[in-house]
Design a protein around this motif. Structure first.
Motif, PDB file in Angstrom:
ATOM      1  N   GLU A  11     -39.227 -23.446  77.166  1.00  0.00           N
ATOM      2  CA  GLU A  11     -39.238 -23.914  75.943  1.00  0.00           C
ATOM      3  C   GLU A  11     -38.131 -25.349  76.043  1.00  0.00           C
ATOM      4  O   GLU A  11     -36.652 -25.035  76.338  1.00  0.00           O
ATOM      5  N   ASP A  14     -36.399 -29.848  70.883  1.00  0.00           N
ATOM      6  CA  ASP A  14     -36.991 -30.813  70.119  1.00  0.00           C
ATOM      7  C   ASP A  14     -35.975 -31.961  69.354  1.00  0.00           C
ATOM      8  O   ASP A  14     -36.558 -32.509  68.899  1.00  0.00           O
ATOM      9  N   ALA A  20     -31.626 -25.326  75.952  1.00  0.00           N
ATOM     10  CA  ALA A  20     -33.355 -25.795  76.370  1.00  0.00           C
ATOM     11  C   ALA A  20     -33.348 -23.704  76.501  1.00  0.00           C
ATOM     12  O   ALA A  20     -32.431 -22.702  76.701  1.00  0.00           O
ATOM     13  N   THR A  21     -35.080 -23.155  76.618  1.00  0.00           N
ATOM     14  CA  THR A  21     -35.234 -21.945  76.228  1.00  0.00           C
ATOM     15  C   THR A  21     -35.526 -21.151  78.379  1.00  0.00           C
ATOM     16  O   THR A  21     -36.407 -22.404  78.326  1.00  0.00           O
ATOM     17  N   ARG A  28     -35.031 -14.290  78.073  1.00  0.00           N
ATOM     18  CA  ARG A  28     -35.509 -15.600  77.386  1.00  0.00           C
ATOM     19  C   ARG A  28     -33.976 -15.529  76.486  1.00  0.00           C
ATOM     20  O   ARG A  28     -33.179 -14.684  75.815  1.00  0.00           O
ATOM     21  N   LYS A  30     -31.580 -19.029  75.405  1.00  0.00           N
ATOM     22  CA  LYS A  30     -30.597 -20.614  75.678  1.00  0.00           C
ATOM     23  C   LYS A  30     -29.847 -20.418  76.031  1.00  0.00           C
ATOM     24  O   LYS A  30     -28.926 -19.992  76.391  1.00  0.00           O
ATOM     25  N   VAL A  44     -41.227 -28.507  81.061  1.00  0.00           N
ATOM     26  CA  VAL A  44     -41.898 -26.754  81.252  1.00  0.00           C
ATOM     27  C   VAL A  44     -41.986 -26.095  82.453  1.00  0.00           C
ATOM     28  O   VAL A  44     -43.065 -26.477  82.932  1.00  0.00           O
TER      29      VAL A  44
END
Length: 95
Positions: A11, A14, A20-21, A28, A30, A44
């Motif tokens: 991910e 936004d 980002a992940t 998971r 960041k 992605v």
């Protein structure tokens, strides 16, 4: 020992952050991709090389698989780097 760990982007933020992940060994979290976003177009599914919460380079899937195989063969050194990845903080998590 300092190692970079391959992670898959799952991910992109936004907002205007450089976070980002990524998924690394099923974990998971960041990471900061700010070092890459000026030079690389990220999406992605891309693979990146991560060290203590920062993406250092974009790599292809074959390179990521080869690196993961090599890291798994290192045993305790890989386990330590994975623990450090889980524990590291970009300083902006939870924002």
């Amino acid at each position: 020992m300092c190692l970079g760990i391959p992670g898959e982007l799952v991910e992109l933020a936004d907002d205007d952050t450089d976070l980002a992940t990524v998924s690394v060994a099923g974990v998971r979290r960041k990471v900061n991709v700010g070092l890459l976003i000026e030079d690389e177009e990220l999406a992605v599914g891309d693979w990146i090389l991560i060290h203590v919460g920062f993406a250092l380079a974009k790599i292809d899937e074959a390179e990521a698989a080869a690196a993961l195989d090599m890291l798994h063969s290192m045993g305790p050194a890989y386990d330590q780097e994975l623990e450090e990845f889980v524990a590291s903080s970009t300083g902006r998590e939870g924002l």
